[in-house]
Scaffold this active site. Structure first.
Site, short mmCIF file in Angstrom:
data_model
loop_
_atom_site.label_atom_id
_atom_site.label_comp_id
_atom_site.label_asym_id
_atom_site.label_seq_id
_atom_site.Cartn_x
_atom_site.Cartn_y
_atom_site.Cartn_z
N ASP A 1 0.84 -1.20 0.00
CA ASP A 1 0.00 0.00 0.00
C ASP A 1 0.88 1.26 0.00
O ASP A 1 0.36 2.38 -0.07
CB ASP A 1 -1.01 0.00 1.15
CG ASP A 1 -0.36 -0.03 2.51
OD1 ASP A 1 0.88 -0.15 2.58
OD2 ASP A 1 -1.09 0.06 3.52
N SER A 2 2.19 1.07 0.01
CA SER A 2 3.11 2.18 -0.25
C SER A 2 2.84 2.78 -1.63
O SER A 2 3.31 3.87 -1.94
CB SER A 2 4.57 1.72 -0.16
OG SER A 2 4.76 0.56 -0.94
N LYS B 1 -1.28 -9.24 3.11
CA LYS B 1 -0.52 -8.73 4.26
C LYS B 1 -1.39 -7.72 5.00
O LYS B 1 -2.10 -6.93 4.36
CB LYS B 1 0.79 -8.08 3.81
CG LYS B 1 1.61 -7.52 4.99
CD LYS B 1 3.02 -7.14 4.61
CE LYS B 1 3.18 -5.79 3.97
NZ LYS B 1 2.66 -4.66 4.76
N GLU C 1 -1.37 -5.09 8.72
CA GLU C 1 -0.55 -4.49 9.77
C GLU C 1 -1.18 -4.71 11.14
O GLU C 1 -2.40 -4.85 11.25
CB GLU C 1 -0.37 -2.99 9.51
CG GLU C 1 0.41 -2.71 8.24
CD GLU C 1 0.70 -1.22 8.03
OE1 GLU C 1 0.45 -0.41 8.95
OE2 GLU C 1 1.19 -0.89 6.94
N ASP D 1 -1.18 -6.06 -0.12
CA ASP D 1 -1.50 -5.41 1.16
C ASP D 1 -2.99 -5.18 1.29
O ASP D 1 -3.64 -4.71 0.35
CB ASP D 1 -0.81 -4.04 1.22
CG ASP D 1 0.43 -4.04 2.10
OD1 ASP D 1 0.56 -4.94 2.95
OD2 ASP D 1 1.26 -3.14 1.93
N GLU E 1 9.42 -3.94 10.46
CA GLU E 1 9.87 -2.70 9.79
C GLU E 1 10.37 -1.67 10.80
O GLU E 1 9.74 -1.45 11.85
CB GLU E 1 8.70 -2.09 9.00
CG GLU E 1 9.06 -0.74 8.37
CD GLU E 1 8.06 -0.23 7.35
OE1 GLU E 1 7.09 -0.93 7.04
OE2 GLU E 1 8.29 0.90 6.84
O1 KIV Z 1 3.52 -1.05 1.68
C1 KIV Z 1 4.67 -1.49 1.59
O2 KIV Z 1 5.40 -1.27 0.63
C2 KIV Z 1 5.15 -2.32 2.70
C3 KIV Z 1 6.58 -2.75 2.67
C4 KIV Z 1 7.48 -1.62 2.81
C5 KIV Z 1 6.86 -3.81 3.67
O3 KIV Z 1 4.40 -2.62 3.57
#
Ligand code: KIV
Length: 290
Positions: A67-68, A136, A138, A106, A205
């Site tokens: 989600d970056s 994924k 959080e 994510d 992280e």
């Molecule tokens: O969103 C993302 O890119 C991440 C990674 C940096 C682990 O969660």
């Protein structure tokens, strides 16, 4: 958008096409860690587009549609505004562009925290509409019941502890975590709770190195570091950071290329040639036949 679309290799610019091969699986990745040791570290990068996926796939074990992408692709101030639709569209593109790596997507902020049922409905959409093999999310121990709920229903999960960017408004920034004893102990117990709940991997992280090592030693799941330690079971970086697309890079990023300068130089030359009317040249124009 759906994963049923395949890259059209006769018309797509995204050539050379990767050779079809057997895709890695989540259990195969999980088996890399035996008795607390990972002989072959796991190589993971973020990817957001089909072409990126094609270029990264032969070298990576895991591609994360992070989600970056909120900041990296959309210019948003954080990952908080990222939507499920954004993740689905980019997730499907990355699956289309890859043959080999496990693709994980994510779960965006607000798509899983409310209840295990909410998480399942949205994780199932991600899996169905992208073709990804894992999701994924959080959060630490508080998310363990949700992780167990998803895993029991056929959804492989990667946890994410330490610096959790979706919680930026609570954390107050992106500083390294685990500097106090209490915070360090919580990060380790959060990772354990996620692993016990069935997460096959945990991203750790932005933590001080001894905590990354402690997490890696404390859990059987594979531990992927970003701003962690070389002693983690694997590493992940944001692709745009590591190829040098941005001026500002966090301490934990190593820049392996300077793509921003390459693009900038190319565009400067193009602009000069357009203004001088030297582009397009004969090679780039269609001439009458005969
Ligand atoms: O969103 C993302 O890119 C991440 C990674 C940096 C682990 O969660």
């Amino acid at each position: 958008m759906s994963t049923t679309f395949q890259l059209d290799t006769s018309t797509s610019r995204a050539n050379p096409t990767p050779a079809p091969m057997k895709r890695l699986t989540v259990p195969a990745l999980r088996r890399r860690k035996q008795d607390g040791t990972t002989a072959e570290p796991i190589v993971m990068l973020t990817a957001y587009t089909a072409r990126q996926a094609q270029l990264l796939d032969p070298h990576c074990d895991l591609l994360l549609v992070g989600d970056s992408l909120g900041q990296v692709i959309y210019g948003l101030p954080s990952s908080v505004p990222v939507t499920l639709e954004m993740m689905i569209n980019h997730g499907a593109a990355v699956v289309r562009g890859s043959w080999h790596a496990v693709v994980a997507v994510d779960m965006p902020y607000g798509s899983y925290e409310q209840s295990p049922e909410q998480a399942f409905a949205n994780a199932a959409r991600l899996m169905k509409e992208t073709g990804c093999a894992a999701v994924k999310l959080e959060g630490g121990a508080v998310m363990a019941p949700t992780v167990a709920f998803l895993v029991a229903r056929g959804i492989p999960v990667i946890g994410h502890v330490g610096l959790t960017p979706q919680a930026v408004n609570v954390l107050g920034g992106y500083n390294a975590r685990g500097r106090s004893e209490a915070e360090a102990a919580k990060i380790v117990s959060d990772a354990k709770a996620l692993a016990d709940a069935g997460a096959f991997a945990v991203v750790v992280e932005g933590v001080v190195e001894p905590i990354a090592i402690a997490v890696t030693e404390a859990v059987d799941s594979i531990v992927i570091g970003i701003g962690g330690s070389a002693r983690c079971d694997g590493q992940v970086l944001v692709i745009d950071d590591m190829v040098g697309m941005f001026e500002r890079v966090p301490r934990f990023v190593k820049r392996y290329a300077d793509v921003a300068t390459t693009i900038s130089d190319a565009v400067q030359t193009y602009a000069a040639e357009v203004r001088a009317r030297t582009f397009p040249g004969v090679e780039q124009t269609y001439q009458p036949k005969g």
